[in-house]
Design an enzyme around this catalytic site. Structure first.
Site, mmCIF file in Angstrom:
data_model
loop_
_atom_site.group_PDB
_atom_site.id
_atom_site.type_symbol
_atom_site.label_atom_id
_atom_site.label_comp_id
_atom_site.label_asym_id
_atom_site.label_seq_id
_atom_site.Cartn_x
_atom_site.Cartn_y
_atom_site.Cartn_z
ATOM 1 N N ILE A 187 0.842 -1.204 0.000
ATOM 2 C CA ILE A 187 0.000 0.000 0.000
ATOM 3 C C ILE A 187 0.881 1.260 0.000
ATOM 4 C CG2 ILE A 187 -1.685 1.329 1.357
ATOM 5 C CD1 ILE A 187 -2.999 -1.319 2.150
ATOM 6 N N VAL A 240 10.668 5.868 12.350
ATOM 7 C CA VAL A 240 10.321 7.261 12.653
ATOM 8 C C VAL A 240 10.153 7.349 14.156
ATOM 9 C CG1 VAL A 240 8.520 9.017 12.397
ATOM 10 C CG2 VAL A 240 9.237 7.668 10.420
ATOM 11 N N MET A 322 -4.598 -10.394 3.566
ATOM 12 C CA MET A 322 -5.678 -9.401 3.524
ATOM 13 C C MET A 322 -5.834 -8.926 2.084
ATOM 14 S SD MET A 322 -5.302 -7.175 6.956
ATOM 15 C CE MET A 322 -5.911 -7.771 8.522
ATOM 16 N N HIS A 325 -9.740 -10.626 -3.210
ATOM 17 C CA HIS A 325 -10.168 -11.872 -3.881
ATOM 18 C C HIS A 325 -10.168 -13.049 -2.918
ATOM 19 C CE1 HIS A 325 -6.007 -10.715 -4.718
ATOM 20 N NE2 HIS A 325 -5.668 -11.985 -4.631
ATOM 21 N N HIS A 448 2.517 -15.818 -29.798
ATOM 22 C CA HIS A 448 3.692 -14.989 -30.050
ATOM 23 C C HIS A 448 3.281 -13.754 -30.843
ATOM 24 C CE1 HIS A 448 7.794 -13.854 -31.000
ATOM 25 N NE2 HIS A 448 7.390 -13.673 -32.246
HETATM 26 C C1 LIG Z 1 -5.245 1.447 -0.185
HETATM 27 C C2 LIG Z 1 -5.614 -0.004 -0.289
HETATM 28 C C3 LIG Z 1 -5.407 -0.677 -1.474
HETATM 29 C C4 LIG Z 1 -5.752 -2.021 -1.575
HETATM 30 N N1 LIG Z 1 -5.546 -2.637 -2.773
HETATM 31 C C5 LIG Z 1 -5.864 -3.942 -2.904
HETATM 32 C C6 LIG Z 1 -5.685 -4.603 -4.142
HETATM 33 O O1 LIG Z 1 -5.227 -4.013 -5.118
HETATM 34 N N2 LIG Z 1 -6.054 -5.903 -4.232
HETATM 35 C C7 LIG Z 1 -6.562 -6.584 -3.167
HETATM 36 O O2 LIG Z 1 -6.877 -7.770 -3.303
HETATM 37 N N3 LIG Z 1 -6.748 -5.992 -1.968
HETATM 38 C C8 LIG Z 1 -6.423 -4.677 -1.823
HETATM 39 N N4 LIG Z 1 -6.646 -4.060 -0.627
HETATM 40 C C9 LIG Z 1 -7.178 -4.865 0.493
HETATM 41 C C10 LIG Z 1 -8.680 -5.060 0.344
HETATM 42 O O3 LIG Z 1 -9.311 -3.808 0.295
HETATM 43 C C11 LIG Z 1 -9.216 -5.886 1.500
HETATM 44 O O4 LIG Z 1 -8.489 -7.090 1.591
HETATM 45 C C12 LIG Z 1 -10.680 -6.230 1.296
HETATM 46 O O5 LIG Z 1 -11.453 -5.064 1.193
HETATM 47 C C13 LIG Z 1 -11.199 -7.096 2.463
HETATM 48 O O6 LIG Z 1 -12.537 -7.386 2.270
HETATM 49 P P1 LIG Z 1 -13.522 -7.666 3.494
HETATM 50 O O7 LIG Z 1 -14.847 -7.890 2.878
HETATM 51 O O8 LIG Z 1 -12.934 -8.691 4.370
HETATM 52 O O9 LIG Z 1 -13.520 -6.310 4.356
HETATM 53 P P2 LIG Z 1 -13.781 -4.791 4.000
HETATM 54 O O10 LIG Z 1 -13.623 -4.518 2.564
HETATM 55 O O11 LIG Z 1 -12.950 -4.001 4.957
HETATM 56 O O12 LIG Z 1 -15.322 -4.589 4.311
HETATM 57 C C14 LIG Z 1 -15.835 -4.659 5.600
HETATM 58 C C15 LIG Z 1 -17.072 -3.801 5.683
HETATM 59 O O13 LIG Z 1 -17.720 -4.063 6.921
HETATM 60 C C16 LIG Z 1 -18.284 -2.867 7.397
HETATM 61 N N5 LIG Z 1 -18.483 -3.032 8.842
HETATM 62 C C17 LIG Z 1 -17.543 -3.213 9.798
HETATM 63 N N6 LIG Z 1 -18.113 -3.382 11.005
HETATM 64 C C18 LIG Z 1 -19.460 -3.298 10.812
HETATM 65 C C19 LIG Z 1 -20.578 -3.399 11.667
HETATM 66 N N7 LIG Z 1 -20.437 -3.682 12.973
HETATM 67 N N8 LIG Z 1 -21.800 -3.243 11.136
HETATM 68 C C20 LIG Z 1 -21.970 -2.998 9.806
HETATM 69 N N9 LIG Z 1 -20.932 -2.893 8.944
HETATM 70 C C21 LIG Z 1 -19.695 -3.065 9.444
HETATM 71 C C22 LIG Z 1 -17.242 -1.816 7.025
HETATM 72 O O14 LIG Z 1 -17.836 -0.525 6.975
HETATM 73 C C23 LIG Z 1 -16.781 -2.310 5.666
HETATM 74 O O15 LIG Z 1 -17.490 -1.690 4.615
HETATM 75 C C24 LIG Z 1 -6.334 -2.699 -0.477
HETATM 76 C C25 LIG Z 1 -6.563 -2.018 0.719
HETATM 77 C C26 LIG Z 1 -6.217 -0.692 0.818
HETATM 78 C C27 LIG Z 1 -6.488 0.032 2.109
#
Ligand SMILES: Cc1cc2nc3c(=O)[nH]c(=O)nc-3n(C[C@H](O)[C@H](O)[C@H](O)COP(=O)(O)OP(=O)(O)OC[C@H]3O[C@@H](n4cnc5c(N)ncnc54)[C@H](O)[C@@H]3O)c2cc1C
Length: 469
Positions: A187, A240, A322, A325, A448
């Site tokens: 990141i 840092v 993390m 996909h 190719h």
């Molecule tokens: C800058 C950045 C770039 C990234 N680039 C990539 C990439 O290129 N490729 C890749 O594979 N991954 C990337 N990631 C990582 C990726 O975003 C995460 O791995 C992915 O989003 C995880 O999916 P998730 O569904 O587990 O959680 P999240 O996407 O974090 O979703 C969880 C959701 O739950 C909601 N939530 C939490 N608690 C509650 C609650 N109590 N009630 C209701 N809602 C709630 C949150 O608001 C959130 O919307 C990146 C991350 C960042 C920060």
């Protein structure tokens, strides 16, 4: 309280949660998805993968137009940056994609509830609705997909203006004169690259003596060389220790990890990118007797079941990489398990990509992991400088490295640094998923001239027989 009982209530509308909800609905379940954000898509679509890739793409186009087209005989007298328009383009992409999930929910009849969910007991969730008021949700099964948030560094207070997390770094309204990035993970490097291309001086401070920990070391070293050539500065094995934000500019003090004289540098923005931590704040885990491990992750068995019957967890909030996909595929698995099917996710076949230029992509084991496990392996490498398509397009940096079992020839890992590496890795992921050998890769006919021929050649190199080098 309504009498409606869902088959599955998903908490979190990120890639893990929304995909699980859709797959469960496809399988005939009555599904609700509760999301506290105003828009669906989670970290990935709102503040992660998508906005970062939009800015990476736009900034790469800008840098190409400014520096890279002369060699192709294309002259553009002046190239100007309109950062506002670039940010608007990113926001438009995010808006379209998050609305796309709303559409998919309607199409699949997933009930979308906007609000903060709190576990009340097995099968019971209390939702504090975003629109005001509350709602009780009852479900036979609950899936926790609450994701992660940026990890912090003690003493560095994020204000998302001058001291920012990735979220603030995606929203900067001006190009900082000097951006200091704390953390050389993907990141920090992706976002550091964006602002470097747009004109910032960028210094990356990393605790370890190498960038991108966990990546194959040879690839990581080459990656650092190429990023340095693009003007990113690195302070490795450094930390840092203080940030003084009293003046016009930040005064950042760093120190070598093993001691030594403190060094000071002025910066306009400090990006804290030291990783992410699972997010379970306000979820009420204790209410249902769920515990987290010492990294804050919810513990699950191999069927994603927690210690409480009827409650499952997936994505960033559990163990494993993390990645969006990975969360999506786990979401599909849970839906199919609930439907009585027997899905399987091969954690050795999950690719990882860094979307810099060149891109870096890998799947399977690194050479260091194989050495540590005492696995006898053979390695084959092929540089893009010997690939005809790479030469035709002028993108000759990098190489493909194939690792295969010394005895059985089974593919164990593929690592690519080069243009389009993130697209090419799909071939290697599929091969590993199917239990292919490096000979299978080498004998598959590759079009190719394509960059993918470098994968075939690296596979041939594990047998000591590459053709074009
Ligand atoms: C800058 C950045 C770039 C990234 N680039 C990539 C990439 O290129 N490729 C890749 O594979 N991954 C990337 N990631 C990582 C990726 O975003 C995460 O791995 C992915 O989003 C995880 O999916 P998730 O569904 O587990 O959680 P999240 O996407 O974090 O979703 C969880 C959701 O739950 C909601 N939530 C939490 N608690 C509650 C609650 N109590 N009630 C209701 N809602 C709630 C949150 O608001 C959130 O919307 C990146 C991350 C960042 C920060």
């Amino acid at each position: 309280m309504s009498d409606e009982v869902f088959d599955l209530a998903v908490i979190g509308g990120g890639p893990g949660g929304y995909v699980a909800a859709i797959r469960a609905a496809q399988l005939g379940m009555k599904v609700a998805c509760i999301e506290k954000r105003a828009t669906l898509g989670g970290t990935c679509l709102n503040i992660g993968c998508i906005p970062s890739k939009a800015l990476l793409n736009s900034s790469e186009l800008y840098a190409e137009a400014r520096d890279g087209l002369n060699a192709h005989g294309i002259k553009i007298p002046t190239v100007e940056l309109d950062l506002g328009a670039m940010q608007d383009q990113k926001s438009k992409v995010v808006k379209e994609l998050t609305q796309g999930i709303e559409f998919l929910f309607r199409k699949n009849k997933v009930t979308s509830i906007k609000g903060m969910a709190r576990l009340e007991g097995s099968g019971r969730i209390a939702v504090e609705l975003s629109a005001g008021g509350g709602q009780q949700v009852s479900a036979r099964n609950i899936l926790i997909a609450t994701g992660s948030e940026s990890a912090s560094v003690p003493g560095l207070e994020i204000d998302e203006e001058r001291i920012v997390s990735s979220t603030g770094a995606l929203e900067l309204e001006g190009v900082p004169g000097h951006l200091v990035v704390v953390g050389a993970g993907y990141i920090g490097l992706e976002l550091g690259t964006v602002w470097r291309r747009l004109g910032a001086k960028v210094t990356v401070v990393e605790w370890l003596d190498r960038i991108t920990p966990g990546m194959d070391l040879e690839v990581s070293r080459q990656f650092q060389r190429l990023l340095s050539r693009q003007g990113l500065g690195f302070k490795l094995a450094a930390k840092v220790t203080e940030v003084d934000d009293g003046g016009d500019r930040l005064l950042v003090t760093t120190e070598a990890v093993d001691g030594g004289e403190p060094e000071k540098m002025k910066a306009d923005v400090l990006l804290v990118a030291v990783g992410r931590r699972p997010y379970t704040d306000g979820l009420g885990l204790e209410q249902v007797g769920l515990k987290t491990d010492n990294h804050g992750r919810i513990e699950v068995d191999r069927h994603y079941a927690t210690s409480v019957e009827g409650i499952y967890a997936i994505g960033d909030v559990i163990r494993g990489p993390m990645l969006a996909h990975k969360a999506e595929d786990e979401g599909v698995c849970v839906a199919e398990i609930l439907a009585g099917q027997s899905p399987h996710l091969d954690y050795d076949a999950i690719p990882a990509v860094i979307y810099t230029a060149p891109e870096v992509a890998s799947v399977g084991k690194t050479e260091e992991q194989l050495k540590e496990a005492g696995t006898a392996y053979k390695a084959g490498k092929f540089p893009f400088s010997a690939n005809s398509r790479a030469r035709a397009t002028g993108k000759t940096d990098g190489f493909v490295k194939v690792l295969a079992d010394a005895r059985t020839d089974r593919l164990l890992g593929v690592h690519i640094i080069g243009a389009e590496a993130g697209t090419m890795i799909a071939e290697a992921a599929l091969a590993i998923e199917f239990g292919a050998s490096s000979e299978d890769l080498a004998r598959s006919c590759h079009a190719h001239p394509t960059l993918e021929e470098a994968i075939k050649e690296a596979a041939l190199a594990t047998h000591g027989a590459p053709i074009h080098i």
